[in-house]
Design a protein around this motif. Structure first.
Motif: not given
Length: 42
Positions: A15, A18, A22
């Motif tokens: 997470r 990611q 992003r």
């Protein structure tokens, strides 16, 4: 099946990676827009 089924929620490292990707993508997109604006002004 030999391996136990993975849980639905991804691990914390995934997470975080990611989220970092992003943010990097958003920064890259904003940087490209700024670059095109600067090049367009000249």
């Amino acid at each position: 099946m030999l391996w136990s089924d993975p849980s639905d929620k991804p691990p914390d490292e995934l997470r975080e990676a990611q989220a970092m990707l992003r943010r990097a993508g958003i920064l890259l997109a904003v940087g490209m827009v700024v670059l095109f604006l600067v090049l367009g002004v000249h």
